[in-house]
Design a protein around this motif. Structure first.
Motif, PDB file in Angstrom:
ATOM      1  N   ALA A 156      60.396   2.281  33.345  1.00 25.11           N
ATOM      2  CA  ALA A 156      59.012   1.947  33.005  1.00 25.11           C
ATOM      3  C   ALA A 156      58.110   2.010  34.240  1.00 25.11           C
ATOM      4  O   ALA A 156      56.980   2.512  34.179  1.00 25.11           O
ATOM      5  N   GLU A 157      58.596   1.514  35.372  1.00 23.68           N
ATOM      6  CA  GLU A 157      57.800   1.540  36.597  1.00 23.68           C
ATOM      7  C   GLU A 157      57.581   2.966  37.090  1.00 23.68           C
ATOM      8  O   GLU A 157      56.480   3.309  37.558  1.00 23.68           O
ATOM      9  N   THR A 180      61.998  -1.094  25.643  1.00 26.18           N
ATOM     10  CA  THR A 180      63.278  -0.483  25.284  1.00 26.18           C
ATOM     11  C   THR A 180      63.358   0.922  25.865  1.00 26.18           C
ATOM     12  O   THR A 180      62.329   1.569  26.115  1.00 26.18           O
ATOM     13  N   SER A 181      64.583   1.385  26.081  1.00 26.11           N
ATOM     14  CA  SER A 181      64.794   2.746  26.570  1.00 26.11           C
ATOM     15  C   SER A 181      66.080   3.305  25.987  1.00 26.11           C
ATOM     16  O   SER A 181      66.928   2.557  25.501  1.00 26.11           O
ATOM     17  N   ASN A 182      66.226   4.602  26.052  1.00 22.17           N
ATOM     18  CA  ASN A 182      67.407   5.276  25.534  1.00 22.17           C
ATOM     19  C   ASN A 182      67.696   6.493  26.391  1.00 22.17           C
ATOM     20  O   ASN A 182      66.820   7.329  26.605  1.00 22.17           O
ATOM     21  N   ALA A 193      65.612  10.475  29.219  1.00 27.05           N
ATOM     22  CA  ALA A 193      65.412   9.068  28.876  1.00 27.05           C
ATOM     23  C   ALA A 193      64.072   8.929  28.179  1.00 27.05           C
ATOM     24  O   ALA A 193      63.076   9.523  28.621  1.00 27.05           O
ATOM     25  N   HIS A 194      64.047   8.188  27.080  1.00 31.36           N
ATOM     26  CA  HIS A 194      62.808   7.843  26.386  1.00 31.36           C
ATOM     27  C   HIS A 194      62.569   6.350  26.576  1.00 31.36           C
ATOM     28  O   HIS A 194      63.515   5.549  26.469  1.00 31.36           O
ATOM     29  N   ALA A 299      74.766   8.483  22.845  1.00 29.64           N
ATOM     30  CA  ALA A 299      73.482   8.053  23.420  1.00 29.64           C
ATOM     31  C   ALA A 299      73.440   6.537  23.547  1.00 29.64           C
ATOM     32  O   ALA A 299      73.909   5.817  22.682  1.00 29.64           O
ATOM     33  N   THR A 300      72.863   6.068  24.656  1.00 25.31           N
ATOM     34  CA  THR A 300      72.795   4.632  24.899  1.00 25.31           C
ATOM     35  C   THR A 300      71.412   4.244  25.388  1.00 25.31           C
ATOM     36  O   THR A 300      70.655   5.066  25.823  1.00 25.31           O
TER      37      THR A 300
END
Length: 300
Positions: A156-157, A180-182, A193-194, A299-300
């Motif tokens: 996020a940063e 949240t991220s994936n 990464a999303h 995916a995690t």
């Protein structure tokens, strides 16, 4: 079983009768009658398999005992997998549900004979178009406990730093909450990464904090992982998604796709992320469009 609607075009033929002559009459020596098939009128008749035949085709040529042992072994292997290897609480919850459901299915198949199997059509659905505020998204995560929080905040940063670098001073933001991220890999090996997060304007002149909801996509550069002082994650795009429609990921469903795809690639949605992670329209990001989901099961 798939049926073919392709037209079968056959060469002209003349039936031969006893007596060595060919033609419309039994003893005629005239020219043979040429009969042609008209394109579009002759089609392959589809072969409809009975439920028993479908089950046998699905399960292969295994005998009952061998098939039972094989599925029981798969169930044991799946139940032995450790859910603590997931990188987020959402992924862990999803894996545990998958583990219970699929292991139970394996054991049921192991004790079911082919003639008793009934194949049902796959249920298709879709993620809905949503209009969400930053506060509404934060409320969705109020009771959730995420794992790998440091990685989520780092993503996020990075995304917000990239966003601020392209904005004028009065349009810059500070991070409010990383939601949240994936992380997932495509079949080609590229890792993406999303991320969803909220942010607050740095120069907010209002009495109310004008939080915004963001989506970002990052990509791993493997070569940079070897460099001690380099950042291996490259930000590809960052955008606000509270001022337009957003869509959850399709990883938990079989999406009904009505538009024409390029192979198995669905450019309208992300198939790597769960519904809780919100995305802009599909043409705004690169990863996650494989509708088979095959590369994303880890995916995690």
């Amino acid at each position: 079983m798939p049926t073919s609607s392709a037209t079968m075009e056959s060469p002209a033929f003349a039936p031969t009768f006893a007596g060595g002559s060919s033609g419309g009459g039994g003893g005629s020596s005239g020219a043979a009658m040429v009969r042609k098939r008209t394109p579009g009128r002759w089609k392959r008749i589809p072969r409809v398999l009975t439920p028993d035949m479908q089950a046998r085709k699905l399960l292969g040529g295994m005998d009952f005992e061998k098939r039972s042992r094989w599925f029981l072994q798969k169930a044991d292997e799946l139940e032995a997998m450790d859910p603590n290897g997931c990188d987020s609480e959402e992924a862990k919850i999803g894996f545990l549900a998958f583990q219970v459901q699929v292991a139970a299915s394996y054991r049921k198949i192991a004790r079911t004979r082919p003639q008793d199997i009934v194949l049902r059509p796959i249920q298709l659905s879709d993620t809905k178009e949503e209009l969400l505020t930053a506060e509404e998204m934060e409320a969705c995560f109020a009771e959730r406990k995420g794992s790998h929080v440091a990685q989520l905040h780092h993503f996020a940063e990075l995304a917000l730093k990239h966003y601020n670098a392209k904005k004028a001073e009065h349009n810059k933001f500070d991070l409010a909450q990383a939601l949240t991220s994936n992380c997932f890999s495509e079949a080609c090996g590229t890792t993406y990464a999303h991320v969803n997060f909220t942010a607050i304007p740095q120069n907010n002149q209002s009495d109310h904090l004008m939080k915004r909801l963001f989506f970002a996509e990052l990509m791993l550069i493997p070569e940079l992982q070897l460099c001690k002082d380099a950042e291996p994650m490259r930000v590809l795009q960052v955008s606000t998604i509270d001022d337009a429609s957003c869509f959850g990921g399709c990883h938990e469903i079989r999406r009904k796709i009505d538009h024409k795809m390029r192979g198995v690639i669905d450019y309208e949605r992300c198939h790597a992320c769960h519904n809780i992670l919100k995305h802009p329209k599909g043409d705004s990001f690169i990863g996650g469009h494989d509708s088979t989901k095959t590369p994303y099961y880890s995916a995690t």
